[in-house]
Design a protein around this motif. Sequence first.
Motif, PDB file in Angstrom:
ATOM      1  N   LYS A  73     -15.321  16.125  48.598  1.00 47.61           N
ATOM      2  CA  LYS A  73     -14.341  15.824  47.559  1.00 47.61           C
ATOM      3  C   LYS A  73     -13.032  15.382  48.200  1.00 47.61           C
ATOM      4  CE  LYS A  73     -16.169  19.314  44.396  1.00 47.61           C
ATOM      5  NZ  LYS A  73     -15.907  20.614  43.743  1.00 47.61           N
ATOM      6  N   VAL A  74     -12.194  14.764  47.402  1.00 45.59           N
ATOM      7  CA  VAL A  74     -10.854  14.405  47.879  1.00 45.59           C
ATOM      8  C   VAL A  74      -9.805  15.008  46.956  1.00 45.59           C
ATOM      9  CG1 VAL A  74     -11.360  12.268  49.142  1.00 45.59           C
ATOM     10  CG2 VAL A  74     -11.014  12.189  46.649  1.00 45.59           C
ATOM     11  N   GLY A  75      -8.584  15.043  47.449  1.00 41.65           N
ATOM     12  CA  GLY A  75      -7.468  15.543  46.659  1.00 41.65           C
ATOM     13  C   GLY A  75      -6.517  14.427  46.271  1.00 41.65           C
ATOM     14  N   ILE A  76      -5.588  14.776  45.416  1.00 38.27           N
ATOM     15  CA  ILE A  76      -4.550  13.835  44.972  1.00 38.27           C
ATOM     16  C   ILE A  76      -3.235  14.618  44.978  1.00 38.27           C
ATOM     17  CG2 ILE A  76      -3.681  12.475  43.008  1.00 38.27           C
ATOM     18  CD1 ILE A  76      -6.746  12.600  42.014  1.00 38.27           C
ATOM     19  N   ILE A  77      -2.180  14.039  45.571  1.00 35.09           N
ATOM     20  CA  ILE A  77      -0.864  14.679  45.424  1.00 35.09           C
ATOM     21  C   ILE A  77       0.047  13.761  44.620  1.00 35.09           C
ATOM     22  CG2 ILE A  77      -0.816  16.332  47.335  1.00 35.09           C
ATOM     23  CD1 ILE A  77       0.673  14.231  49.003  1.00 35.09           C
ATOM     24  N   MET A  78       0.723  14.390  43.674  1.00 33.54           N
ATOM     25  CA  MET A  78       1.686  13.676  42.830  1.00 33.54           C
ATOM     26  C   MET A  78       3.055  14.241  43.190  1.00 33.54           C
ATOM     27  SD  MET A  78      -0.662  14.023  39.414  1.00 33.54           S
ATOM     28  CE  MET A  78       0.188  12.827  38.400  1.00 33.54           C
ATOM     29  N   CYS A  79       3.902  13.381  43.750  1.00 35.26           N
ATOM     30  CA  CYS A  79       5.181  13.845  44.305  1.00 35.26           C
ATOM     31  C   CYS A  79       6.351  13.161  43.602  1.00 35.26           C
ATOM     32  CB  CYS A  79       5.266  13.504  45.786  1.00 35.26           C
ATOM     33  SG  CYS A  79       3.835  14.012  46.742  1.00 35.26           S
ATOM     34  N   SER A  80       7.444  13.882  43.443  1.00 34.84           N
ATOM     35  CA  SER A  80       8.663  13.230  42.958  1.00 34.84           C
ATOM     36  C   SER A  80       9.567  12.837  44.119  1.00 34.84           C
ATOM     37  CB  SER A  80       9.398  14.115  41.956  1.00 34.84           C
ATOM     38  OG  SER A  80       9.540  15.413  42.439  1.00 34.84           O
ATOM     39  N   ALA A  81       9.266  13.330  45.310  1.00 37.51           N
ATOM     40  CA  ALA A  81       9.883  12.859  46.551  1.00 37.51           C
ATOM     41  C   ALA A  81       8.862  13.141  47.645  1.00 37.51           C
ATOM     42  CB  ALA A  81      11.184  13.587  46.844  1.00 37.51           C
ATOM     43  N   TYR A  82       8.824  12.294  48.666  1.00 42.41           N
ATOM     44  CA  TYR A  82       7.752  12.455  49.649  1.00 42.41           C
ATOM     45  C   TYR A  82       8.146  11.826  50.976  1.00 42.41           C
ATOM     46  CZ  TYR A  82       6.686   7.528  49.005  1.00 42.41           C
ATOM     47  OH  TYR A  82       6.772   6.150  48.978  1.00 42.41           O
ATOM     48  N   ASN A  83       7.397  12.192  52.014  1.00 42.53           N
ATOM     49  CA  ASN A  83       7.508  11.477  53.281  1.00 42.53           C
ATOM     50  C   ASN A  83       6.164  10.840  53.572  1.00 42.53           C
ATOM     51  OD1 ASN A  83       5.924  13.156  55.469  1.00 42.53           O
ATOM     52  ND2 ASN A  83       7.045  14.679  54.246  1.00 42.53           N
ATOM     53  N   PHE A  84       6.194   9.767  54.335  1.00 41.18           N
ATOM     54  CA  PHE A  84       4.944   9.113  54.741  1.00 41.18           C
ATOM     55  C   PHE A  84       5.034   8.784  56.223  1.00 41.18           C
ATOM     56  CE2 PHE A  84       2.108   5.475  55.440  1.00 41.18           C
ATOM     57  CZ  PHE A  84       0.932   6.005  54.944  1.00 41.18           C
ATOM     58  N   VAL A  85       4.085   9.328  56.990  1.00 38.82           N
ATOM     59  CA  VAL A  85       4.049   9.087  58.436  1.00 38.82           C
ATOM     60  C   VAL A  85       3.102   7.920  58.690  1.00 38.82           C
ATOM     61  CG1 VAL A  85       3.443  10.063  60.684  1.00 38.82           C
ATOM     62  CG2 VAL A  85       4.542  11.507  58.955  1.00 38.82           C
ATOM     63  N   TYR A  86       3.673   6.818  59.165  1.00 39.94           N
ATOM     64  CA  TYR A  86       2.868   5.618  59.439  1.00 39.94           C
ATOM     65  C   TYR A  86       2.044   5.789  60.713  1.00 39.94           C
ATOM     66  CZ  TYR A  86       5.496   3.050  55.903  1.00 39.94           C
ATOM     67  OH  TYR A  86       6.038   2.624  54.718  1.00 39.94           O
ATOM     68  N   GLY A  87       2.612   6.505  61.668  1.00 33.51           N
ATOM     69  CA  GLY A  87       1.890   6.654  62.928  1.00 33.51           C
ATOM     70  C   GLY A  87       2.536   7.685  63.824  1.00 33.51           C
ATOM     71  N   MET A  88       1.741   8.182  64.772  1.00 35.13           N
ATOM     72  CA  MET A  88       2.237   9.127  65.775  1.00 35.13           C
ATOM     73  C   MET A  88       1.873   8.551  67.127  1.00 35.13           C
ATOM     74  SD  MET A  88       1.090  12.754  64.184  1.00 35.13           S
ATOM     75  CE  MET A  88      -0.005  12.468  62.821  1.00 35.13           C
ATOM     76  N   MET A  89       2.891   8.216  67.916  1.00 40.44           N
ATOM     77  CA  MET A  89       2.628   7.565  69.198  1.00 40.44           C
ATOM     78  C   MET A  89       3.071   8.456  70.345  1.00 40.44           C
ATOM     79  SD  MET A  89       3.953   3.793  68.227  1.00 40.44           S
ATOM     80  CE  MET A  89       5.237   4.431  67.192  1.00 40.44           C
ATOM     81  N   GLU A  90       2.183   8.620  71.305  1.00 38.68           N
ATOM     82  CA  GLU A  90       2.571   9.366  72.501  1.00 38.68           C
ATOM     83  C   GLU A  90       3.420   8.463  73.381  1.00 38.68           C
ATOM     84  OE1 GLU A  90      -0.359  11.498  74.607  1.00 38.68           O
ATOM     85  OE2 GLU A  90      -0.859  12.756  72.893  1.00 38.68           O
ATOM     86  N   VAL A  91       4.564   8.972  73.816  1.00 37.09           N
ATOM     87  CA  VAL A  91       5.476   8.186  74.657  1.00 37.09           C
ATOM     88  C   VAL A  91       5.869   9.003  75.885  1.00 37.09           C
ATOM     89  CG1 VAL A  91       6.399   6.787  72.759  1.00 37.09           C
ATOM     90  CG2 VAL A  91       7.458   8.988  73.275  1.00 37.09           C
ATOM     91  N   ASP A  92       6.602   8.357  76.786  1.00 37.34           N
ATOM     92  CA  ASP A  92       7.066   9.007  78.026  1.00 37.34           C
ATOM     93  C   ASP A  92       5.915   9.685  78.775  1.00 37.34           C
ATOM     94  OD1 ASP A  92       9.533   8.140  77.394  1.00 37.34           O
ATOM     95  OD2 ASP A  92      10.406  10.098  76.937  1.00 37.34           O
ATOM     96  N   ASP A  93       4.838   8.921  78.956  1.00 38.66           N
ATOM     97  CA  ASP A  93       3.656   9.420  79.676  1.00 38.66           C
ATOM     98  C   ASP A  93       3.127  10.727  79.086  1.00 38.66           C
ATOM     99  OD1 ASP A  93       3.645   7.270  81.409  1.00 38.66           O
ATOM    100  OD2 ASP A  93       5.106   8.237  82.746  1.00 38.66           O
ATOM    101  N   GLY A  94       3.113  10.812  77.788  1.00 38.22           N
ATOM    102  CA  GLY A  94       2.534  11.980  77.122  1.00 38.22           C
ATOM    103  C   GLY A  94       3.473  13.165  77.007  1.00 38.22           C
TER     104      GLY A  94
END
Lengths: 230, 289
Positions: free
Chosen positions: B198-219
């Motif tokens: 199954k999947v869920g649904i979130i209904m938010c009146s304010a939210y954050n969205f993370v486009y990506g997580m990148m490892e930097v500075d040699d991890g």
Amino acid sequence: MDGKRDILEEIARLPETERVNERLIDDIVAPQNKAKTPRGGALAIPRPALLGAFAVFAVLLAVLFFCVSLPAANRKPAAPPAGGNRYFDTAEISVVSIETPLPAFIEENALAVRYLTGLQDVNKAAYTLEEGQLVYLTQQCLFLSAAGFDTVNLGIVLTKDTFQYFEAFDDIHENIVLNGLDVVCGQTIVENQYNIKAKFAYEDITYFLEIVTDSAEGKLEYYVNTLLGL
Amino acid sequence: MKSEMKWMRAFALAVFAAYAALLCGFSFLPKTAFAEETRYCADVVYGGEGSSVEGNYYIYYDYKVVREKKNHPSAPSYGGTSLGQNDICAPVSGLNVTVFYDRYFPNLIPNFEPGMVSNGTYRYFPDVDWPQANAAVQELYELMHTNDGAPGTLDTDFKNGLIEYFDDHGYTLSYGDFYESEDTVDLSALAAAVDQNKVGIIMCSAYNFVYGMMEVDDGAATYIVKSDANVGHIMMVYGYMIVDYYRDGAVFQSDTFLYVSSGYGMASQGYVLLSDYLSIDEALIANVS
């Protein structure tokens, strides 16, 4: 040291509880100040008024600082005039779906570009908002393979400009040569799928190629060759 | 002279207070106050009420560990661009849910195959302008009364519209719940839902969205690319992940991310960071029979 200064120093040394007639101080200081005022000079402004003016100026400076610095902090450097190597963030670009078949669109716009044809494709054209100049095309294509399917995204850049849309390709640094073509590429694994990125120039057009696949071996060479007919 | 010094001190204090107030004003993005009717509007074009700001940050550590992870290996993510409209996160999220269940409930989207097994794993196809999916999102747009009188979709219209769509195509949809608080969800309920396909649904009146997580500075660090938006928004949730960050052998920070299909026109998938800039109104589990 003259007598007037001695009196002033004595007043300054008085305890805070002692009250001094301020007009007396003015009378002592005024002739000195008057002598320093240039001829026909401005009116003498009382200190509280000067401080008040300074307060208004400081608040105005603060407001001006925030008005200028905050929008600037969220923006890339200003783009040079059209014709040079300009920078466009996504807000400066209008992207529209190409409803006609891609070969017809390419012919209509007299473009000399290579493109992909997959099982199912989405083709889009990007224009600068200011001038309405066609600057790049994008394709999202689905290709079936022996083991499953690959999703291939292609950016076809028609100018020498830089676009925020392709900034994910700034992080790839591996230089390889494929059939005599210089290619910069990189590969990551995202959620158990390979993500292969490559950028290269061919016949004055810059291509940004992204392949999302479950099996990476030989895929970059295959899609570059498919695109360029090598 | 002494009174002037006092005056100057008071003035300096006032200027400092004014600067501090201005800084605080910019640091705290106000959340949009919604009265009785919440309209969910967010799209890649923020046509609705509110705005979006960058919330990118770096986190430095000795090492990090994904302590817990529960997600579907693949989930659909559509953009609904064929609608040619803004403020369409509700029908687009509804489409994502519908495409997800079309795998298990044939012809939920008529004559459509939402994905295939690729290298041993079922993968949903990308949004490449499938005519069947375009027809489904058009149907959802109408059933949900999106942009009817005002930008976006009412919460009740979203929920009822999705129920109606499933009903019209021979299936029954009901809603469970994995809400815990304004900025987090019941992870056990979500884990159980994932186990049950199954999947869920979130209904938010304010939210954050993370486009990506990148490892930097040699991890040595992770760069989180994120936006914070005070716009009503609906997203499909298909899992979660808890990351522990270590320094000097001890955990100094733990972050929990929900896996979401954004509902944006770009059809991007990403994450929602819990216990962060987030105001969840409802967290629903879609049950289909």
